[in-house]
Design a protein around this motif. Structure first.
Motif, PDB file in Angstrom:
ATOM      1  N   UNK A 180       0.830  -1.212   0.000  1.00 45.42           N
ATOM      2  CA  UNK A 180       0.000   0.000   0.000  1.00 45.42           C
ATOM      3  C   UNK A 180       0.865   1.264   0.000  1.00 45.42           C
ATOM      4  N   UNK A 181       1.969   1.243   0.739  1.00 47.49           N
ATOM      5  CA  UNK A 181       2.885   2.388   0.729  1.00 47.49           C
ATOM      6  C   UNK A 181       3.436   2.608  -0.659  1.00 47.49           C
ATOM      7  N   UNK A 182       3.924   1.530  -1.282  1.00 43.77           N
ATOM      8  CA  UNK A 182       4.516   1.628  -2.628  1.00 43.77           C
ATOM      9  C   UNK A 182       3.485   2.009  -3.675  1.00 43.77           C
ATOM     10  N   UNK A 183       2.234   1.611  -3.455  1.00 40.90           N
ATOM     11  CA  UNK A 183       1.161   1.949  -4.394  1.00 40.90           C
ATOM     12  C   UNK A 183       0.773   3.417  -4.282  1.00 40.90           C
ATOM     13  N   UNK A 184       1.176   4.055  -3.180  1.00 38.42           N
ATOM     14  CA  UNK A 184       0.856   5.470  -3.000  1.00 38.42           C
ATOM     15  C   UNK A 184      -0.581   5.715  -2.633  1.00 38.42           C
ATOM     16  N   UNK A 185      -1.207   4.744  -2.020  1.00 39.46           N
ATOM     17  CA  UNK A 185      -2.625   4.869  -1.710  1.00 39.46           C
ATOM     18  C   UNK A 185      -2.873   5.134  -0.232  1.00 39.46           C
TER      19      UNK A 185
END
Length: 186
Positions: A180-185
């Motif tokens: 979720x962090x890497x997805x920017x969400x």
């Protein structure tokens, strides 16, 4: 003999690293074309036309995409399958679930092998074959399992890798938080 060769190659993929440079956050990835028939439920989940015979990653309706590279013959992939199913379900059920899509590519696996894996491990996410290693090569010949989080680049012709991990994850919740962090969400 063909099965033995496939098993041997899968074990090599699962236990060694490839000779090419490993992907890393910030690298660009081309808009891969997946040449495999899409199941109706998978097409609906990914936002693709039903019964498509192939598609490009850029056609998936998502702000971010998680790709799992696996092999039916990889013991780590098999051992991790139940935990990965739970991570997928938590992702799908999260508030960000509509923005982040998930799929898996069977490196060197035929449609039959992918289907066996899908059924054996009750995988709730889309799985696609890569029997000739085309996608695997474009993904830097990574070992299995491997995970990418991608965000679309400018113009939709490539993707930016925001997360890469080769090998099993240890903690489901920490792994989901990293996705979720890497997805920017978040």
């Amino acid at each position: 003999m063909k099965r033995f060769a496939a098993l041997l190659l899968a074990l090599v993929l699962c236990t060694t690293t490839a000779f090419a440079a490993k992907p890393k956050a910030g690298d660009a990835l081309p808009d891969l074309e997946i040449k495999d028939t899409v199941q109706p439920a998978d097409a609906a989940y990914l936002g693709l036309p039903s019964a498509a015979k192939s598609f490009r990653l850029s056609q998936i309706k998502a702000e971010a995409l998680v790709i799992n590279v696996f092999s039916m013959y990889c013991p780590r992939c098999q051992a991790e399958a139940p935990a990965l199913n739970r991570v997928f379900q938590k992702l799908k059920d999260s508030p960000q679930g509509a923005k982040v899509k998930f799929l898996a590519i069977g490196a060197g696996n035929s449609a039959f092998e992918v289907d066996v894996y899908r059924k054996k491990f009750a995988c709730p996410f889309p799985l696609f074959q890569d029997s000739d290693y085309t996608q695997h090569k474009l993904l830097s010949n990574v070992g299995t399992p491997a995970f990418f989080v991608l965000r679309p680049g400018a113009g939709g012709k490539h993707f930016k890798i925001t997360f890469f991990q080769e090998g099993a994850f240890e903690n489901e919740d920490a792994f989901l938080a990293e996705i979720l962090r890497a997805a920017g969400t978040q």
